[in-house]
Design an enzyme around this catalytic site. Sequence first.
Site, PDB file in Angstrom:
ATOM      1  N   GLU A 165       8.474 -12.978   6.301  1.00 37.58           N
ATOM      2  CA  GLU A 165       8.596 -11.693   7.007  1.00 37.58           C
ATOM      3  C   GLU A 165       8.775 -11.801   8.515  1.00 37.58           C
ATOM      4  O   GLU A 165       8.083 -11.113   9.279  1.00 37.58           O
ATOM      5  CB  GLU A 165       7.375 -10.817   6.675  1.00 37.58           C
ATOM      6  N   GLU A 272       8.804 -11.552  -5.518  1.00 41.17           N
ATOM      7  CA  GLU A 272       7.604 -10.696  -5.640  1.00 41.17           C
ATOM      8  C   GLU A 272       7.941  -9.392  -6.353  1.00 41.17           C
ATOM      9  O   GLU A 272       7.535  -8.306  -5.940  1.00 41.17           O
ATOM     10  CB  GLU A 272       7.026 -10.396  -4.241  1.00 41.17           C
TER      11      GLU A 272
HETATM   12  C1  XIL Z   1      -0.573  -9.185  -0.944  1.00 37.87           C
HETATM   13  C2  XIL Z   1      -1.560  -9.491  -2.071  1.00 37.87           C
HETATM   14  O1  XIL Z   1      -0.954  -9.157  -3.290  1.00 37.87           O
HETATM   15  C3  XIL Z   1      -2.832  -8.718  -1.862  1.00 37.87           C
HETATM   16  O2  XIL Z   1      -3.820  -9.132  -2.811  1.00 37.87           O
HETATM   17  C4  XIL Z   1      -3.376  -8.935  -0.443  1.00 37.87           C
HETATM   18  O3  XIL Z   1      -4.490  -8.100  -0.224  1.00 37.87           O
HETATM   19  C5  XIL Z   1      -2.312  -8.650   0.591  1.00 37.87           C
HETATM   20  O4  XIL Z   1      -1.150  -9.413   0.324  1.00 37.87           O
HETATM   21  N1  XIL Z   1       4.257  -9.502   0.675  1.00 37.87           N
HETATM   22  C6  XIL Z   1       3.770 -10.783   0.539  1.00 37.87           C
HETATM   23  C7  XIL Z   1       2.515 -11.009  -0.210  1.00 37.87           C
HETATM   24  O5  XIL Z   1       4.439 -11.742   0.944  1.00 37.87           O
HETATM   25  O6  XIL Z   1       1.791 -12.101   0.255  1.00 37.87           O
HETATM   26  C8  XIL Z   1       1.645  -9.767  -0.235  1.00 37.87           C
HETATM   27  O7  XIL Z   1       0.556 -10.022  -1.093  1.00 37.87           O
HETATM   28  C9  XIL Z   1       2.435  -8.553  -0.674  1.00 37.87           C
HETATM   29  C10 XIL Z   1       3.582  -8.293   0.263  1.00 37.87           C
END
Ligand code: XIL
Length: 385
Positions: A165, A272
């Site tokens: 990001e 994701e």
């Molecule tokens: C999220 C997790 O799923 C949660 O459990 C945590 O509280 C916050 O992070 N983008 C990403 C991930 O790259 O690492 C994030 O994961 C969701 C958004």
Amino acid sequence: MFLTDRKLILVLTSVVVSVFQSATAEEPDKNTATLRSAFKDDFLVGVALNTAQVDGRNANAGEIAARQFSALTPENDMKWQSLHPQPDRYDFKGADAYADFAEKHGMALIGHNLIWHSQTPRWVFQGADGKPATREELLKRMEDHIHTVVGHFKGKVKGWDVVNEALSDGGPDLLRDSPWRKIIGDDFLDHAFRFAREADPQAELYYNDYGLENERKRANCVKLIKGMLERKVPIDGIGTQSHFNLNQPSPGEIEKTIQAFADLGLKVMITELDVDILPGRGPQGNADINRREQADPAANPYTGGFPDDMQEKLARRYAEIFGIYLKHRRSITRVTFWGLDDGTSWLNGFPIRGRTNHPLLIDRQLKPKPAFFSVLKAGMESPAK
Ligand code: XIL
């Protein structure tokens, strides 16, 4: 395929429900009805897991994950705050459980992530006397962290999300004004990738971000990566997180994004994937974990269950998405879901805490949803067969 869609789904349902129910099912025909086998000639199918799912506390979930998926991403336990909570203290205990689990079940382990602005302790960006760290101090800290972490998992991790990001969501600048960029400068990404390659020359190295289906952000991503390639920065792939909802992004934008990254000659990964089914008011597709929306009971309509018509909508959306992935299966090397089941999805807490979301293929009782069967069916009918 001589069966009609509905008949095929019924057949799959009875076979797979029994696989879900009986952990010891051995019949080969049942074992073939899994996501990992249905897509084995297309791409890896991965899942993000939490600690309880890999360390045996939630054994049922662990068994389902191991049977259905061929890749594993720790949802939180390889982030800086988990692995390196204090300047002189690394803690690998939690993360090692994922490496053991992945090895035991023949799953590819994905390292998530090395450099990010979230879930990183404050001390990382501080120098002596609480002043902001200097460029040299922060580069040294980045080098130590990446060398230590990547070194620890050398030979166990297939690929790393090296930088997560870094792109901005608006404004004139290409990059987000994170502490990494403010202190080191725009070249912080180049350094991170080079440190990672030094520590494990065999591991694949990825840039990972959300919202890349947005035209501006996609163009900025292409620009960023082209620059890195010109400077001979070692990068192997781009991960598009793919936190989608039922209508957005459009199939056209999803496809353009995959194509744009494949055209750079890099591996494309869906890292994701989930489909938020709850109403939202903020900028859809903005998955910055620091974003919050005002709580509102009207924005939480499915606390008592997920109705059939919505199940069908979700199943159709997943079929649409996987249709695109299969079309581009030569460019896509992995599709990872962000969570195993609805009960453990981060979308129950984002961007509003305490809601009941239903974004994944498996429900809160760990039973496959209609969306599971539509994805499985897509895989079983893949053009690779
Ligand atoms: C999220 C997790 O799923 C949660 O459990 C945590 O509280 C916050 O992070 N983008 C990403 C991930 O790259 O690492 C994030 O994961 C969701 C958004």
